[in-house]
Design a protein around this motif. Structure first.
Motif, PDB file in Angstrom:
ATOM      1  N   TRP A   9       3.099  -5.905   6.323  1.00 37.62           N
ATOM      2  CA  TRP A   9       1.904  -5.354   6.968  1.00 37.62           C
ATOM      3  C   TRP A   9       2.232  -5.101   8.436  1.00 37.62           C
ATOM      4  CZ3 TRP A   9       1.534 -10.198   4.331  1.00 37.62           C
ATOM      5  CH2 TRP A   9       1.149 -10.073   2.997  1.00 37.62           C
ATOM      6  N   VAL A  22       0.864  -1.178   0.000  1.00 37.69           N
ATOM      7  CA  VAL A  22       0.000   0.000   0.000  1.00 37.69           C
ATOM      8  C   VAL A  22       0.900   1.227   0.000  1.00 37.69           C
ATOM      9  CG1 VAL A  22      -1.807   1.198   1.238  1.00 37.69           C
ATOM     10  CG2 VAL A  22      -1.678  -1.264   1.359  1.00 37.69           C
ATOM     11  N   PRO A  23       0.691   2.164  -0.928  1.00 34.13           N
ATOM     12  CA  PRO A  23       1.543   3.355  -0.902  1.00 34.13           C
ATOM     13  C   PRO A  23       1.353   4.125   0.394  1.00 34.13           C
ATOM     14  CG  PRO A  23       0.263   3.231  -2.929  1.00 34.13           C
ATOM     15  CD  PRO A  23      -0.253   2.165  -2.026  1.00 34.13           C
ATOM     16  N   GLN A  24       2.460   4.531   0.979  1.00 29.46           N
ATOM     17  CA  GLN A  24       2.387   5.241   2.254  1.00 29.46           C
ATOM     18  C   GLN A  24       1.698   6.600   2.109  1.00 29.46           C
ATOM     19  OE1 GLN A  24       3.035   4.973   5.473  1.00 29.46           O
ATOM     20  NE2 GLN A  24       3.658   2.845   5.430  1.00 29.46           N
ATOM     21  N   ILE A  62       5.715   8.607  10.794  1.00 29.17           N
ATOM     22  CA  ILE A  62       6.054   7.299  10.207  1.00 29.17           C
ATOM     23  C   ILE A  62       7.270   7.443   9.288  1.00 29.17           C
ATOM     24  CG2 ILE A  62       5.228   5.511   8.606  1.00 29.17           C
ATOM     25  CD1 ILE A  62       2.453   5.896   9.822  1.00 29.17           C
ATOM     26  N   LEU A  96      -0.790   7.474   0.254  1.00 27.86           N
ATOM     27  CA  LEU A  96      -2.143   7.381  -0.309  1.00 27.86           C
ATOM     28  C   LEU A  96      -3.075   8.429   0.300  1.00 27.86           C
ATOM     29  CD1 LEU A  96      -3.512   5.323  -2.270  1.00 27.86           C
ATOM     30  CD2 LEU A  96      -4.371   4.162  -0.252  1.00 27.86           C
ATOM     31  N   TRP A  97      -2.791   8.822   1.524  1.00 25.51           N
ATOM     32  CA  TRP A  97      -3.670   9.750   2.235  1.00 25.51           C
ATOM     33  C   TRP A  97      -3.686  11.146   1.603  1.00 25.51           C
ATOM     34  CZ3 TRP A  97      -1.994  14.265   4.581  1.00 25.51           C
ATOM     35  CH2 TRP A  97      -0.606  14.423   4.652  1.00 25.51           C
ATOM     36  N   LEU A 114      -4.863   5.814   7.476  1.00 27.98           N
ATOM     37  CA  LEU A 114      -4.609   7.217   7.123  1.00 27.98           C
ATOM     38  C   LEU A 114      -5.497   7.631   5.956  1.00 27.98           C
ATOM     39  CD1 LEU A 114      -0.716   7.509   7.343  1.00 27.98           C
ATOM     40  CD2 LEU A 114      -2.414   8.285   8.982  1.00 27.98           C
ATOM     41  N   PHE A 115      -5.670   6.733   5.016  1.00 24.07           N
ATOM     42  CA  PHE A 115      -6.478   7.054   3.829  1.00 24.07           C
ATOM     43  C   PHE A 115      -7.941   7.291   4.227  1.00 24.07           C
ATOM     44  CE2 PHE A 115      -9.121   5.612   0.244  1.00 24.07           C
ATOM     45  CZ  PHE A 115      -8.714   6.521  -0.720  1.00 24.07           C
ATOM     46  N   TRP A 149       1.336  -3.034  10.495  1.00 27.00           N
ATOM     47  CA  TRP A 149       0.261  -2.580  11.362  1.00 27.00           C
ATOM     48  C   TRP A 149      -0.715  -3.694  11.725  1.00 27.00           C
ATOM     49  CZ3 TRP A 149       1.199  -1.504   6.340  1.00 27.00           C
ATOM     50  CH2 TRP A 149       0.334  -2.071   5.414  1.00 27.00           C
ATOM     51  N   PRO A 166      -7.114  12.141  -1.114  1.00 26.85           N
ATOM     52  CA  PRO A 166      -8.433  12.721  -0.792  1.00 26.85           C
ATOM     53  C   PRO A 166      -8.447  14.234  -0.649  1.00 26.85           C
ATOM     54  CG  PRO A 166      -8.085  10.740   0.475  1.00 26.85           C
ATOM     55  CD  PRO A 166      -6.794  11.022  -0.210  1.00 26.85           C
ATOM     56  N   PRO A 184      -1.482   2.483   6.247  1.00 23.15           N
ATOM     57  CA  PRO A 184      -1.780   3.481   5.207  1.00 23.15           C
ATOM     58  C   PRO A 184      -3.269   3.557   4.910  1.00 23.15           C
ATOM     59  CG  PRO A 184       0.085   2.129   4.565  1.00 23.15           C
ATOM     60  CD  PRO A 184      -0.472   1.519   5.807  1.00 23.15           C
ATOM     61  N   TRP A 185      -3.949   2.407   5.082  1.00 20.83           N
ATOM     62  CA  TRP A 185      -5.409   2.434   4.855  1.00 20.83           C
ATOM     63  C   TRP A 185      -6.103   3.265   5.920  1.00 20.83           C
ATOM     64  CZ3 TRP A 185      -7.202   1.615   0.413  1.00 20.83           C
ATOM     65  CH2 TRP A 185      -6.626   0.674  -0.459  1.00 20.83           C
ATOM     66  N   ALA A 212       1.647  10.827   9.439  1.00 18.41           N
ATOM     67  CA  ALA A 212       2.400  10.385   8.248  1.00 18.41           C
ATOM     68  C   ALA A 212       3.860  10.815   8.340  1.00 18.41           C
ATOM     69  CB  ALA A 212       1.759  10.939   6.996  1.00 18.41           C
TER      70      ALA A 212
END
Lengths: 322, 250
Positions: free
Chosen positions: B90, A190-192, B173, A194-195, B126-127, B92, A198, B123-124, B170
């Motif tokens: 992974w 997962v790209p770090q 990290i 990505l946040w 955070l997304f 997390w 949005p 990252p999810w 972010a």
């Protein structure tokens, strides 16, 4: 008489001393080095009787994995305290059949017999022979050149049975480990960052929405009309869906006048309302205020439901006329 | 005729590593009350999971099953290695972290902590937080553009605070030290001051099996490692499980 007695005593002492010198216990130091260092010689010195060696196994029947106490018994030795313990690890015939374990049992001496104990662990199942052991000893009574004699500890057999089945031992582990984790599709990476997408999209969406909004409502006047219409819609929805009393019906309509027709919020009397509202609706608004007051203070029979209906009817007429 | 049938059978595809792993694992569970009988099944399952991990698509659940199979096959270091390998991807994942902790319980040696931001927030996460905050922020912007100043201010404020929080996490990290190549000690071994047995031991006691270490360098069949408490030394390569290393595979 006393002279004869003293002579006898002297003779006895002389015989005794002579006998003790003949039968003095031999030691290894008396053996010439070339014989002392001979192979398979464990420092045993024989007297009148030859040395005898034999094996004893305890137990003679064992399951695989158990140990056997093997004893070498050496008899008729004149110097039992000087005997050396044979090192069975030097004999391939032993090491091929047995694992030779360290044994801390000291030699046991019983008169002229000495017992050396070894701890053996058989390597295979079946009838296993404990090999013979060549045992050389020294016999000083024999003529020179024939003093090194040889005897053997004769082979004996031990029986090795299959090991008893081990008791079943359960696996000890956290209980959750005894089940498979349900298969899930996890993304590989997962790209770090990505946040960051949005917020960018949100700003773009706001700009696009504004552009669309301006397209449908190109000027401020139409925008304000849309806002005012929204006030009418909210008032109608409130009057239609809620069960309101007289005071609340008036409050809803008053709020509509404030938002839609810019009535000052403090204008609440019939006269103030008539003055503040546009001429087209002032008269009917004043009448509606009068009806509400009458219903609130018991001067008329209109209930809140009929007042709400009147209010909805008036709002629709005012909007149609606007 | 028989030859033809045998040839046909030989050309038919066999069960995939995952299928055979599952079959062996379930057979092992059936026999769990008898460790001697069950462990060969778990060992076969673990090897099949290793193959699936190396050849097929990787997932956290596959990693967990792989680690469980190694653990039940009585090879705790490999179970720890499997979980650490998955946590590199992974970091997390709370399930992976929990199972790693269970495997570590009997390793009496300092272990790396899993308390960094990358072990807590994915990252999810955070997304998703960023999406919600951005939506609120975007609505606020739109309201501001069409004239609802008061409501716009509230929305923009809430959205901006959310985005600021996401940004701070972010950055935290990003600032965390990069992950070293790691290894797991396969059996109790002596850590030495140099890459040969003639060097003296670094520590008075052996490093226990299952200890997780960072790999600093490799030379002449020896690996320079760093323990979680910062002690560095050399151990034979055959005594550690390395990523991609096949020489120490049982």
């Amino acid at each position: 008489m006393s002279a004869i007695g003293s002579k006898l005593a002297f003779a006895l002492v002389a015989v005794a001393s002579a006998t003790s010198s003949v039968y003095a216990q031999p030691t290894v130091k008396d053996i010439p080095p070339i014989e002392r260092n001979a192979e398979d010689f464990y420092h045993a010195i024989a007297g009148n009787r030859p040395i005898a060696g034999r094996w004893e196994a305890e137990p003679s029947r064992v399951p695989l994995g158990s140990d056997i106490a093997l004893s070498l018994i050496v008899e008729h030795s004149e110097n039992p305290t000087e005997l050396l313990r044979p090192d069975l690890r030097q004999f391939p015939a032993f090491t091929e059949r047995f694992q030779i374990l360290e044994s801390d049992v000291p030699p046991e001496s019983n008169g002229s017999a000495v017992r050396f104990t070894f701890l053996l662990r058989p390597r295979t199942i079946g009838e296993i022979e404990i090999p013979s052991l060549k045992y050389r000893y020294y016999r000083p009574a024999f003529p020179l050149g024939k003093r090194m004699q040889t005897t053997y500890a004769r082979p004996i057999a031990v029986s090795v049975t299959p090991p008893p089945p081990k008791p079943a031992v359960p696996i000890v582990a956290p209980e959750s480990f005894f089940s498979l984790a349900p298969e899930t599709s996890t993304p590989r990476t997962v790209p770090q960052n990505l946040w960051l997408i949005p917020p960018v999209l949100a700003v773009l969406a706001a700009i696009v929405a504004h552009v669309v909004f301006r397209r449908f409502y190109p000027d401020a006047a139409r925008r304000m009309a849309w806002l005012r219409n929204r006030a009418a819609r909210e008032a109608l929805r409130a009057l239609h869906t809620k069960s309101l009393d007289e005071t609340q019906v008036f409050a809803v309509v008053h709020s509509y006048w404030v938002n839609r027709w810019q009535l000052p919020p403090e204008a609440r009397t019939q006269r103030e309302i008539a003055v503040s509202l546009p001429p087209g609706i002032a008269e009917s608004a004043a009448r509606f205020t009068e009806q509400c007051d009458a219903a609130r203070f018991g001067e008329a029979s209109d209930n809140s439901m009929s007042l709400a209906n009147v209010a909805m009817d008036l709002i629709e007429r005012w909007e149609a006329a606007a | 005729m028989n030859c033809a049938i045998l040839t046909l059978l030989a050309t038919l595809p066999g069960p995939s590593p995952l299928e055979s792993a599952r079959t062996e694992f379930e057979a092992g569970i059936e026999l769990r009350s008898n460790a001697d009988a069950a462990r060969p099944h778990f060992l076969a399952a673990a090897r099949a999971y290793d193959d699936a991990w190396e050849t097929g698509p990787q997932s956290a659940s596959l990693a967990r099953n792989r680690a469980r199979a190694w653990y039940l096959a009585n090879d705790r270091p490999r179970a720890i290695f499997a979980l650490r390998e998955a946590l590199e991807l992974w970091s997390w994942d709370a399930d992976l972290q929990r199972e790693l902790q269970l495997c570590r319980d009997e390793v009496r040696f300092p272990t790396p902590m899993l308390n960094q931001w990358r072990n807590r927030v994915s990252p999810w996460d955070l997304f998703v937080i960023s999406s919600v905050a951005s939506t609120v922020f975007g609505v606020g912007l739109f309201l501001r553009m069409i004239g609802f100043r008061r409501r716009a201010t509230i929305c923009i404020g809430i959205g901006a605070m959310g985005l600021l929080g996401v940004g701070i996490i972010a950055v935290q990290i990003q600032k965390e030290p990069p992950l070293h190549p790691f290894a797991v000690v396969a059996s109790d071994t002596v850590m030495r001051t140099g890459n040969a047995t003639l060097y003296p031991p670094r520590l008075p006691s052996e490093i226990p099996a299952g200890t997780e270490v960072n790999v600093i360098a490799e030379r002449g069949g020896w690996v320079q490692i760093e323990c979680a408490d910062g002690v560095r030394g050399w151990v034979p390569m055959s005594e550690v499980i390395l990523k991609g290393g096949s020489s120490n595979r049982p």
